[in-house]
Write a protein that holds these residues in place. Structure first.
Motif, mmCIF file in Angstrom:
data_model
loop_
_atom_site.group_PDB
_atom_site.id
_atom_site.type_symbol
_atom_site.label_atom_id
_atom_site.label_comp_id
_atom_site.label_asym_id
_atom_site.label_seq_id
_atom_site.Cartn_x
_atom_site.Cartn_y
_atom_site.Cartn_z
ATOM 1 N N LEU A 114 0.921 -1.089 -0.051
ATOM 2 C CA LEU A 114 -0.067 0.167 0.049
ATOM 3 C C LEU A 114 0.988 1.218 -0.028
ATOM 4 C CD1 LEU A 114 -2.983 0.986 0.138
ATOM 5 C CD2 LEU A 114 -2.762 1.043 2.640
ATOM 6 N N VAL A 115 2.043 1.573 0.874
ATOM 7 C CA VAL A 115 2.787 2.506 0.992
ATOM 8 C C VAL A 115 3.678 2.614 -0.261
ATOM 9 C CG1 VAL A 115 4.634 3.715 2.163
ATOM 10 C CG2 VAL A 115 2.834 2.301 3.385
ATOM 11 N N ALA A 116 4.111 1.457 -0.957
ATOM 12 C CA ALA A 116 4.832 1.219 -2.035
ATOM 13 C C ALA A 116 4.026 1.667 -3.228
ATOM 14 C CB ALA A 116 5.270 -0.155 -2.549
ATOM 15 N N LEU A 117 2.697 1.575 -3.447
ATOM 16 C CA LEU A 117 1.863 2.068 -4.374
ATOM 17 C C LEU A 117 1.702 3.672 -4.126
ATOM 18 C CD1 LEU A 117 -0.505 -0.734 -4.730
ATOM 19 C CD2 LEU A 117 1.007 0.053 -6.386
ATOM 20 N N ALA A 118 1.505 4.098 -2.854
ATOM 21 C CA ALA A 118 1.181 5.525 -2.469
ATOM 22 C C ALA A 118 2.490 6.324 -3.080
ATOM 23 C CB ALA A 118 1.099 5.717 -1.081
ATOM 24 N N VAL A 119 3.744 5.641 -3.077
ATOM 25 C CA VAL A 119 4.911 6.478 -3.590
ATOM 26 C C VAL A 119 4.908 6.571 -5.168
ATOM 27 C CG1 VAL A 119 7.310 6.174 -3.470
ATOM 28 C CG2 VAL A 119 6.365 5.762 -1.522
ATOM 29 N N GLN A 120 4.306 5.347 -5.545
ATOM 30 C CA GLN A 120 4.327 5.506 -7.183
ATOM 31 C C GLN A 120 3.412 6.422 -7.623
ATOM 32 O OE1 GLN A 120 5.892 2.517 -8.801
ATOM 33 N NE2 GLN A 120 5.305 3.408 -10.831
ATOM 34 N N GLU A 121 2.184 6.427 -7.000
ATOM 35 C CA GLU A 121 1.324 7.324 -7.272
ATOM 36 C C GLU A 121 1.690 8.811 -7.504
ATOM 37 O OE1 GLU A 121 -2.390 8.737 -8.618
ATOM 38 O OE2 GLU A 121 -1.861 6.793 -8.554
ATOM 39 N N ALA A 122 2.617 9.074 -6.395
ATOM 40 C CA ALA A 122 3.078 10.567 -6.423
ATOM 41 C C ALA A 122 3.838 10.900 -7.496
ATOM 42 C CB ALA A 122 3.906 10.714 -4.976
ATOM 43 N N TYR A 123 4.450 9.885 -8.490
ATOM 44 C CA TYR A 123 5.103 10.294 -9.643
ATOM 45 C C TYR A 123 4.062 10.445 -10.530
ATOM 46 C CZ TYR A 123 9.721 9.469 -7.206
ATOM 47 O OH TYR A 123 10.809 9.673 -6.547
ATOM 48 N N HIS A 124 2.979 9.450 -10.744
ATOM 49 C CA HIS A 124 1.917 9.624 -11.660
ATOM 50 C C HIS A 124 2.605 9.873 -13.222
ATOM 51 C CE1 HIS A 124 -1.867 10.520 -12.919
ATOM 52 N NE2 HIS A 124 -1.958 11.526 -13.639
ATOM 53 N N HIS A 132 9.431 2.181 -12.233
ATOM 54 C CA HIS A 132 9.385 2.367 -10.702
ATOM 55 C C HIS A 132 10.397 3.365 -9.949
ATOM 56 C CE1 HIS A 132 6.092 -0.605 -11.110
ATOM 57 N NE2 HIS A 132 7.176 -1.362 -11.902
ATOM 58 N N PRO A 133 10.042 4.020 -9.278
ATOM 59 C CA PRO A 133 10.840 5.241 -8.634
ATOM 60 C C PRO A 133 11.889 4.618 -7.425
ATOM 61 C CG PRO A 133 8.843 5.413 -7.520
ATOM 62 C CD PRO A 133 8.429 4.416 -8.597
ATOM 63 N N VAL A 134 12.717 5.350 -7.117
ATOM 64 C CA VAL A 134 13.793 4.776 -6.028
ATOM 65 C C VAL A 134 13.232 5.748 -4.757
ATOM 66 C CG1 VAL A 134 16.043 4.877 -5.204
ATOM 67 C CG2 VAL A 134 15.464 4.026 -7.705
ATOM 68 N N ALA A 135 13.103 5.125 -3.570
ATOM 69 C CA ALA A 135 12.503 5.950 -2.355
ATOM 70 C C ALA A 135 12.951 5.300 -1.264
ATOM 71 C CB ALA A 135 11.339 6.185 -2.724
ATOM 72 N N VAL A 136 13.273 6.153 -0.253
ATOM 73 C CA VAL A 136 13.209 5.203 1.232
ATOM 74 C C VAL A 136 12.609 6.175 2.060
ATOM 75 C CG1 VAL A 136 14.796 4.830 3.254
ATOM 76 C CG2 VAL A 136 15.737 4.748 0.848
ATOM 77 N N ILE A 137 11.182 5.668 2.510
ATOM 78 C CA ILE A 137 10.247 6.455 3.203
ATOM 79 C C ILE A 137 10.229 5.784 4.600
ATOM 80 C CG2 ILE A 137 7.790 6.943 3.535
ATOM 81 C CD1 ILE A 137 9.347 8.479 0.847
ATOM 82 N N SER A 138 10.576 6.468 5.720
ATOM 83 C CA SER A 138 10.628 6.197 6.970
ATOM 84 C C SER A 138 9.285 6.937 7.792
ATOM 85 C CB SER A 138 11.960 6.657 7.641
ATOM 86 O OG SER A 138 11.782 6.377 9.083
ATOM 87 N N LEU A 139 8.312 5.962 8.318
ATOM 88 C CA LEU A 139 7.300 6.304 9.050
ATOM 89 C C LEU A 139 7.643 6.095 10.497
ATOM 90 C CD1 LEU A 139 4.692 4.475 6.675
ATOM 91 C CD2 LEU A 139 5.623 6.790 6.519
ATOM 92 N N ARG A 141 -4.986 3.854 5.205
ATOM 93 C CA ARG A 141 -5.491 4.558 4.244
ATOM 94 C C ARG A 141 -4.902 6.002 4.275
ATOM 95 N NH1 ARG A 141 -6.579 1.641 -0.424
ATOM 96 N NH2 ARG A 141 -7.642 -0.162 0.172
ATOM 97 N N GLU A 142 -5.220 6.464 5.542
ATOM 98 C CA GLU A 142 -4.658 8.097 5.621
ATOM 99 C C GLU A 142 -2.882 7.979 5.685
ATOM 100 O OE1 GLU A 142 -6.326 9.800 9.386
ATOM 101 O OE2 GLU A 142 -7.767 8.052 9.438
ATOM 102 N N VAL A 143 -2.572 6.899 5.902
ATOM 103 C CA VAL A 143 -0.825 6.970 6.091
ATOM 104 C C VAL A 143 -0.569 7.015 4.502
ATOM 105 C CG1 VAL A 143 1.235 5.551 6.498
ATOM 106 C CG2 VAL A 143 -0.589 5.893 8.183
ATOM 107 N N ALA A 144 -1.460 6.333 3.661
ATOM 108 C CA ALA A 144 -1.022 6.149 2.018
ATOM 109 C C ALA A 144 -1.364 7.431 1.502
ATOM 110 C CB ALA A 144 -1.877 4.966 1.609
ATOM 111 N N GLY A 145 -2.217 7.983 1.918
ATOM 112 C CA GLY A 145 -2.510 9.491 1.312
ATOM 113 C C GLY A 145 -1.550 10.482 1.718
ATOM 114 N N ALA A 146 -1.222 10.441 3.203
ATOM 115 C CA ALA A 146 -0.144 11.218 3.446
ATOM 116 C C ALA A 146 1.208 10.998 2.837
ATOM 117 C CB ALA A 146 0.187 11.210 5.188
ATOM 118 N N VAL A 147 1.790 9.875 2.600
ATOM 119 C CA VAL A 147 2.986 9.561 1.716
ATOM 120 C C VAL A 147 2.935 10.164 0.429
ATOM 121 C CG1 VAL A 147 4.161 7.553 0.914
ATOM 122 C CG2 VAL A 147 3.363 7.609 3.372
#
Length: 488
Positions: free
Chosen positions: A264-274, A282-289, A313-319
């Motif tokens: 879910l978080v990986a797809l949220a990161v991918q969605e940010a690049y659109h 696919h992007p390269v990212a290191v996301i620390s929550l 879901r809130e976490v994914a949207g925020a990411v």
């Protein structure tokens, strides 16, 4: 006679080991997590033949006395929790007390440890889960765990292991994720006596990322941060759109200092690049929550690689929003002129240095010893110029003088040596008509082979050009130059 029996301890240990220790990378992960939970700031992992032959993990953590060392080899013996209520506020990487006894059950294990306040350490020899010997030892404070002949007593498991190179790569992947999850610890990885990477242990994620993924990758990472919520903090780095991979393996998600697999978080990161990435990339990212432990359940996977978030879901949207803001807040186009400067007829010229070099290698102010990793693009570039400023300097073309002539004459002299060709540097229209120059076609001063030179045509005061003047705006890495004409 009862058909149901209680399994003996040895059989139970081997069954549990099959869930916890799947391959050498699993053993390394569990041992390093124990080191991190013990407060270690320096950890060295050395493997031989991909970990199939030998694994050694050294740390400078708290260490154990003899009693604790013996208890650590018993299943469900742990110092991380005291009761069931602690499962809802887990802040350590381990908590079940299964890792060390599971590894000892399927290997030949040596445990050396000494607490900081003791004048001697403890040396334990274990084979197949059975303690063979225990004696005092002289060593520095900390713990050393050596694992030899992994799966020696479970040939079915050993049979399906991959090659030494593949298993070694899996160990490196597991260690790199731990190094990114805990940048405050220095982690050194050695395979077959060759150092693969070593993180500095400064607590800075970008420096750990540079040690693990390489300096060039680190230069193309953008900081991501959103700490606007009291129950969630998002930090990390996301790669520029020019940095992409064929799969999502380099979208690394960390939750409370633990690497987890979260689609879910990986797809949220991918969605940010659109639309910023090519199709299928696919992007390269290191996301620390950092999440409130009461909203997190880590006790859902044998290897603790998956977690449950109460408000995922809130976490994914925020990411998605945090990564998107990082991308749009940093200009992905190299600026070509100061902000607010409008197109006004003849564009200003560039300084003599121009923009012809690779901007990714530009030296930043203050760069040198002790400097942090520079950004991919400079914060400010010289004023913009026209497209002509990026072309090699050329002398003006006047009637009777052709800058293309010498290049074509060299070819035609070989084709028609009987022609009395003018010397280099002379005007190409000095008495030589088109019919006199077989095979000669100059795109600048001749219209073709109708027998008339371009120099015979009327010349007005201004040069005629169908290409509008352009104002250089910037570079869209790594290929395109952006420019605008009078009409936009």
């Amino acid at each position: 006679m009862s058909r149901i029996v209680v399994l003996d301890q040895f059989t139970a240990n081997q069954i549990a080991a099959g869930e916890v220790v799947e391959r050498p990378a699993s053993a390394v992960k569990e041992l390093v997590e124990n080191s991190l939970d013990a407060g270690a700031t320096e950890i060295t992992v050395e493997i031989t033949a991909g970990g199939l032959s030998e694994i050694t993990v050294r740390d400078n953590g708290w260490g154990m006395d003899e009693e604790d060392a013996r208890l650590a080899l018993l299943r469900h013996a742990t110092s991380k929790i005291r009761g069931a209520e602690d499962l809802f506020r887990i802040t350590t990487l381990g908590f079940r007390g299964e890792a060390l006894p599971s590894i000892a059950a399927v290997s030949k294990l040596t445990l050396k440890t000494r607490p900081a306040g003791s004048d001697r350490g403890t040396h334990l020899e274990v084979e197949g889960g059975q303690v063979l010997s225990c004696r005092p030892a002289a060593l520095a404070p900390g713990t050393i765990v050596q694992v030899r002949d992994l799966f020696y007593n479970t040939p079915a498991r050993k049979k399906y292991l991959k090659s030494a190179g593949t298993e070694g790569g899996a160990v490196g992947d597991a260690l790199s994720r731990l190094a990114l999850a805990r940048p405050e610890a220095s982690i050194r990885f050695i395979h077959n006596r060759r150092e693969i990477f070593a993180t500095p242990g400064t607590g800075k994620l970008l420096e750990a990322l540079a040690a693990v993924m390489g300096m060039e990758t680190a230069r193309q990472m953008l900081p991501v941060e959103d700490i606007s919520r009291d129950w969630l903090a998002i930090r990390g780095y996301a790669g520029r759109p020019v940095l992409h991979r064929s799969n999502r393996r380099q979208i690394i998600v960390l939750v409370n200092g633990r690497y987890v697999y979260s689609s879910l978080v990986a797809l949220a990161v991918q969605e940010a690049y659109h639309t910023l990435l090519p199709a299928g990339r696919h992007p390269v990212a290191v996301i620390s929550l950092q999440v409130d432990p009461e909203l997190l359940d880590v006790n859902v996977h044998p290897a603790k690689l998956q977690v449950r978030l109460a408000r995922e879901r809130e976490v994914a949207g925020a990411v998605t929003r945090a990564v998107r803001e990082a991308l749009i807040s940093t200009s992905l186009v190299i600026p070509g002129m100061p902000a607010g400067e409008a197109y006004a007829g003849r564009p200003p010229g560039l300084p003599s240095s121009g923009h012809r070099g690779d901007t990714r290698r530009a030296v930043q102010p203050g760069q040198g010893e002790g400097a942090t990793i520079p950004p991919l693009f400079p914060a400010a570039l010289p004023p913009a110029g026209s497209v002509e400023d990026f072309l090699p300097p050329e002398s003006p073309v006047s009637p009777g003088q052709c800058r293309e002539r010498d290049r074509y004459v060299k070819k035609d002299m070989a084709a028609a040596p009987e022609i009395d060709w003018p010397p280099a540097g002379q005007p190409c229209g000095d008495g030589l008509l088109a019919e006199d120059l077989p095979g000669y076609s100059c795109p600048v001063c001749r219209d073709g082979r109708e027998g008339e030179t371009a120099h015979d045509a009327p010349v007005s005061g201004e040069s005629v050009s169908t290409f509008p003047p352009l104002h250089y705006l910037g570079q869209l890495p790594p290929t395109y130059l952006l420019a605008a004409g009078p009409g936009g």
